[in-house]
Design a protein around this motif. Structure first.
Motif: not given
Length: 79
Positions: A9-14, A73-75
């Motif tokens: 998503n736009k916030d980086g979540s999935f 979280s994946i960075e």
């Protein structure tokens, strides 16, 4: 191996539903969005220069259990 795919998503979540529990390799591909004749489409070019898209060298490997799972979280570092 087992497969599944998702978009962030736009916030980086999935979120993703897989067929069965097991070990999964996480890879990342960031397509370049192109505009042509007023239409937007995703090109084949990976903006991360294929640095994270090889399943033989995954970003992370995770074991998915039955039920809902929350991943760390994946960075990523841009090339």
């Amino acid at each position: 191996g087992q497969q599944g795919s998702s978009r962030t998503n736009k916030d980086g979540s999935f979120s993703l539903t897989v067929q069965r529990p097991g070990e999964y390799a996480i890879t990342v591909f960031w397509p370049k969005v192109m505009n042509q004749a007023g239409e937007s489409f995703e090109g084949e070019e990976d903006q991360l220069q294929s640095q994270y898209s090889d399943p033989q060298r995954p970003v992370q490997t995770v074991t998915i259990q039955k039920g809902e799972n929350a991943l760390k979280s994946i960075e990523l570092k841009s090339p």
